[in-house]
Design a protein around this motif. Structure first.
Motif, PDB file in Angstrom:
ATOM      1  N   VAL A  18      -5.576 -58.241  56.485  1.00 17.33           N
ATOM      2  CA  VAL A  18      -5.771 -56.816  56.181  1.00 17.33           C
ATOM      3  C   VAL A  18      -5.233 -55.808  57.329  1.00 17.33           C
ATOM      4  CG1 VAL A  18      -6.986 -54.893  54.987  1.00 17.33           C
ATOM      5  CG2 VAL A  18      -7.283 -57.521  54.104  1.00 17.33           C
TER       6      VAL A  18
ATOM      7  N   SER B  99      -1.626 -55.891  58.013  1.00 19.07           N
ATOM      8  CA  SER B  99      -0.656 -55.376  57.387  1.00 19.07           C
ATOM      9  C   SER B  99      -0.455 -53.869  57.425  1.00 19.07           C
ATOM     10  CB  SER B  99      -1.205 -55.502  55.841  1.00 19.07           C
ATOM     11  OG  SER B  99      -2.465 -54.902  55.366  1.00 19.07           O
TER      12      SER B  99
ATOM     13  N   ASN C 184       6.003 -58.419  59.516  1.00 20.03           N
ATOM     14  CA  ASN C 184       4.597 -58.207  58.585  1.00 20.03           C
ATOM     15  C   ASN C 184       4.631 -59.614  57.625  1.00 20.03           C
ATOM     16  OD1 ASN C 184       4.918 -54.989  58.740  1.00 20.03           O
ATOM     17  ND2 ASN C 184       3.087 -55.843  58.655  1.00 20.03           N
ATOM     18  N   ALA C 185       5.835 -59.927  56.992  1.00 24.00           N
ATOM     19  CA  ALA C 185       5.688 -60.959  56.080  1.00 24.00           C
ATOM     20  C   ALA C 185       5.316 -62.448  56.870  1.00 24.00           C
ATOM     21  CB  ALA C 185       7.309 -61.073  55.102  1.00 24.00           C
TER      22      ALA C 185
ATOM     23  N   ALA D 225       1.635 -62.480  57.935  1.00 25.13           N
ATOM     24  CA  ALA D 225       0.910 -62.734  56.688  1.00 25.13           C
ATOM     25  C   ALA D 225       1.139 -64.091  56.087  1.00 25.13           C
ATOM     26  CB  ALA D 225       1.310 -61.747  55.521  1.00 25.13           C
ATOM     27  N   VAL D 226       2.287 -64.907  56.478  1.00 28.44           N
ATOM     28  CA  VAL D 226       2.429 -66.356  56.052  1.00 28.44           C
ATOM     29  C   VAL D 226       1.765 -66.958  57.338  1.00 28.44           C
ATOM     30  CG1 VAL D 226       4.199 -68.291  55.819  1.00 28.44           C
ATOM     31  CG2 VAL D 226       4.508 -65.960  54.726  1.00 28.44           C
TER      32      VAL D 226
END
Lengths: 210, 103
Positions: free
Chosen positions: B35, B38, B46-47, B50-51
């Motif tokens: 969180v 992001s 960012n992606a 996140a992954v």
């Protein structure tokens, strides 16, 4: 005839687990295809995916993540408790896990309800008139992937209810490991943890990449 | 003798409750991290971030909650083969779709 030492009726513990893992792999491929769809369209419509993600409620998504992670903990504890031959404690943790599943689905219902109330659902007039093609794809994928995941949560919850009944009917003093009940609860747990893992990917990809 | 050894190896391993609580706290912390990350604008990273964090969480769940750490090595090999297969299917198809141009 004397039974051979170490061989009993439900002894194929490893075989049952291998079977469960193989089933989980087919589930991974099922969701994998959808994640691939997501990746291809996100790459193609990067800007639309960013703007569409703003429509989702990140707080509810985050709460749901915490709920599912907690349910994975109680599931693991339920398995541990039964392995240590404490069926009562195991049933308590199973109910806690089922409770988390119900909370998760309740929050999902509120989320979907709000979206549909605002006219955002696949093929809706509002969506077709006011959103870009990429944003429509985002919501199409959002509803199909969280929907398929929600279906898995429902099935997992029903499986856990069945396991709870099996544990409740264990004869007093019987070793759950010998009767195969531990194998059943472990395999149900594997399924439940997989459902949790899928949500661990869904949450940041849909709610956080704004 | 061999039979006796195989029987003990097949007995499910019961983990201490404390380990699971620690694993759960670690998963909660990683959720907080994803969180927080992001909120920082890093473009395409960012992606990727996140992954990466999600994969770390998935690995923790598989290793501890799904008992891969305690199970026989065949399960670790099976999961490894599955991850590589999935990586090939997803990775190659994704690359193909990005270099092929518009539909």
């Amino acid at each position: 005839m004397e039974p051979v030492e170490g061989s009993h009726e439900h002894s194929d513990y490893i075989g049952a687990k291998i079977g469960m893992w193989l089933f989980l792999f087919t589930e991974v491929l099922l969701f994998g295809g959808l994640f691939l769809c997501y990746a291809v369209y996100r790459h193609r419509y990067a800007q639309d995916f960013h703007s569409a993600a703003h429509e989702l409620n990140a707080v509810l998504g985050c709460v749901n993540t915490l709920v599912l992670l907690t349910s994975s903990l109680t599931m693991a504890l339920a398995i541990s408790a039964l392995q240590k031959n404490r069926p009562g404690l195991s049933r308590f943790y199973l109910w806690a896990t089922i409770g988390c599943a119900v909370i998760f689905l309740g929050i999902k219902y509120v989320e979907w309800g709000a979206k549909i109330h605002h006219g955002i659902y696949p093929g809706s007039e509002h969506l077709m008139a006011n959103f870009n093609p990429g944003e429509r794809l985002f919501f199409g994928l959002y509803f199909s992937m969280t929907g398929l995941h929600g279906l898995h949560v429902i099935i997992g919850g029903i499986v856990l209810l069945c396991v709870e009944r099996i544990v409740a009917k264990l004869p007093r003093g019987e070793d759950p490991g010998e009767s195969g009940t531990v194998t059943i609860i472990e395999n149900a747990g594997l399924y439940w943890h997989l459902v949790d893992i899928i949500w661990v990917y869904l949450f940041p990809l849909y709610y956080l990449l704004t | 003798m061999k039979d006796v050894m195989e029987t003990t190896a097949e007995k499910p391993h019961a983990s201490p409750y404390g380990t699971y609580i620690l694993v759960w706290l670690c998963l909660m912390g990683l959720t907080g991290l994803t969180v927080a990350v992001s909120g920082v604008h890093l473009g395409n990273w960012n992606a990727a971030g996140a992954v990466a964090i999600a994969s770390t969480k998935a690995a923790v769940v598989i290793w501890y909650f799904m008992h891969l750490r305690y199970d026989k090595s065949i399960f670790r090999w099976m999961v490894l083969v599955m991850i590589i297969t999935l990586g090939i299917i997803l990775g190659l198809t994704f690359i193909d779709s990005t270099v092929r141009g518009p539909f």
